[in-house]
Design an enzyme around this catalytic site. Structure first.
Site, PDB file in Angstrom:
ATOM      1  N   TYR A  98       0.803  -1.223   0.000  1.00 20.81           N
ATOM      2  CA  TYR A  98       0.000   0.000   0.000  1.00 20.81           C
ATOM      3  C   TYR A  98       0.842   1.283   0.000  1.00 20.81           C
ATOM      4  O   TYR A  98       0.503   2.238  -0.714  1.00 20.81           O
ATOM      5  CB  TYR A  98      -0.989  -0.015   1.167  1.00 20.81           C
ATOM      6  CG  TYR A  98      -2.185  -0.889   0.890  1.00 20.81           C
ATOM      7  CD1 TYR A  98      -3.307  -0.384   0.249  1.00 20.81           C
ATOM      8  CD2 TYR A  98      -2.198  -2.238   1.250  1.00 20.81           C
ATOM      9  CE1 TYR A  98      -4.414  -1.183  -0.021  1.00 20.81           C
ATOM     10  CE2 TYR A  98      -3.285  -3.046   0.975  1.00 20.81           C
ATOM     11  CZ  TYR A  98      -4.394  -2.519   0.346  1.00 20.81           C
ATOM     12  OH  TYR A  98      -5.471  -3.320   0.061  1.00 20.81           O
ATOM     13  N   GLU A 140      -8.655  -7.424   4.603  1.00 21.55           N
ATOM     14  CA  GLU A 140      -7.835  -8.479   4.017  1.00 21.55           C
ATOM     15  C   GLU A 140      -7.180  -9.336   5.093  1.00 21.55           C
ATOM     16  O   GLU A 140      -7.064 -10.560   4.945  1.00 21.55           O
ATOM     17  CB  GLU A 140      -6.794  -7.856   3.081  1.00 21.55           C
ATOM     18  CG  GLU A 140      -7.428  -7.304   1.805  1.00 21.55           C
ATOM     19  CD  GLU A 140      -6.630  -6.178   1.168  1.00 21.55           C
ATOM     20  OE1 GLU A 140      -5.420  -6.050   1.469  1.00 21.55           O
ATOM     21  OE2 GLU A 140      -7.209  -5.418   0.369  1.00 21.55           O
TER      22      GLU A 140
END
Length: 396
Positions: A98, A140
């Site tokens: 990310y 997730e």
């Protein structure tokens, strides 16, 4: 929740960012792949990159999330986030990726918008990004924990037990984990990712819906993708993967899965979209369900209709099920009212029905509109689309 200061800045700059997002996302991917070429080779779908579909999907997700934050500050768009999280989990995306995305995305924004990106504007959009990213990371992590796949280690080796040709361009693979590992739990409607090594060394990944309910195995079906670009992975699986070969397959994921209630169901599909519906019907038949089920399928012809026989057999096993099929170009005698495109207004839609849709986007739009007109609640209409979800955040 977005801070009050950032909310005002994002609201003021959303038209400019939204208007430029179609230019920002291609530059983002160019930057990302220049710095990390292995991501294009081994993670991202090269076909979707070439067609621009992935860029459109990313643009839509960013714009939808930012709009939701400023228009509905007390409500997080969980449906959109869940869909992305399941796809990421099936690919093995990790939290460490990310910051890499943030770096190149914000560089692309600054490049396109120039001096309009003041430090205050950059800080506000950075807050948007990390609200979305941290929500996805948390979702997730829970998916990986449930799958027993710590830190995104979702891949397992599977042996091909069987392959069956459904139509000229659809093949079903039945696979079992190697080394005596247990078959992972899967819900009807979910999919797996399959990774193959192509002749140029790229390890490309695609998702395929589970299409049945075999004992001690998983079953998925693959339609050969023709055209330009042709489907790299689908063609490889069709042409090069045989019984006893080994495939890398992910844990099953997917947010569109059959619920466990007892209310009526509408299963609506077109083309290869029949695969998750076949899995749902198989599960209902195997569990002796007494739910009312209305199954609808649209296809080009009898020859292209995968699982045609299974549709009849499985609905025949259910005490309160019916099947309704439309063919655009039937090859033999076929009712005129079932020729052409599927028309759900011709059906008796049960009150309180939950609908599951799968097929090309134009089909999904038409089917959803007809179901809404028939009185099916928007919250009770669930859809699955193959490839990047260009409808994400836009279905209302």
């Amino acid at each position: 929740m977005l801070s009050p200061k950032s909310t005002e800045i994002v609201r003021a700059t959303l038209p400019a960012v939204g208007g430029a997002i179609g230019e920002i996302t291609p530059r983002f991917y160019d930057r990302l792949f220049a710095a990390h070429p292995q991501l294009r080779r081994d993670l991202f779908n090269r076909g979707n990159q070439a067609s621009g579909a992935q860029q459109q999907a990313l643009a839509g997700a960013i714009a939808a999330f930012a709009t939701a934050l400023v228009e509905h500050p007390d409500v997080r768009p969980d449906a959109m986030l869940a869909r992305i999280a399941h796809k990421h989990a099936s690919l093995g995306v990790s939290r460490e990726q990310y910051p890499v995305v943030q770096e190149h995305l914000f560089a692309a924004i600054a490049e396109v918008l120039g001096e309009a990106v003041t430090p205050e504007v950059a800080a506000a959009w950075d807050e948007v990004y990390w609200l979305m990213a941290n929500a996805l990371i948390a979702l997730e992590a829970r998916l990986y924990e449930r799958a027993g796949a710590l830190h995104g280690a979702t891949w397992r080796s599977y042996r091909v037990l069987a392959r069956h040709r459904e139509t000229a361009d659809v093949v079903t693979f039945v696979v079992r984990p190697c080394e005596g590992r247990p078959v992972p739990a899967a819900r009807p409607g979910q999919y797996v990712s399959v990774q193959v090594t192509l002749p140029d060394g790229a390890r490309q990944i695609r998702q395929y819906s589970l299409s049945g309910h075999p004992e001690d195995a998983l079953q998925f079906s693959v339609k050969r993708v023709a055209g330009d670009p042709a489907g790299e992975v689908s063609n490889h699986l069709h042409d090069h993967v045989a019984v006893d070969d080994t495939l890398l397959v992910s844990h099953p994921f997917g947010d569109v899965a059959l619920d466990d209630g007892d209310g009526p169901l509408l299963l609506v599909s077109a083309g290869i979209g029949c695969t998750p519906m076949t899995a749902m019907l198989s599960h209902l038949a195997a569990t002796g369900s007494t739910r009312r089920v209305v199954a609808v399928h649209a296809d080009r012809s009898e020859a292209t209709h995968a699982f045609r026989a299974e549709l009849s057999q499985l609905t025949g096993k259910l005490p309160d099920a019916s099947a309704h099929v439309w063919y655009e170009h039937p090859e033999g005698p076929w009712p005129a009212e079932r020729t052409g495109r599927a028309d759900l207004t011709r059906l008796d839609v049960p009150a309180g029905a939950t609908a599951y849709l799968c097929g090309p986007l134009p089909f999904l739009r038409a089917a959803r509109a007809q179901l809404l007109e028939a009185g099916v609640a928007a919250a009770d209409i669930h859809y699955e689309v193959f490839g990047p979800d260009l409808w994400l955040g836009a279905e209302g």
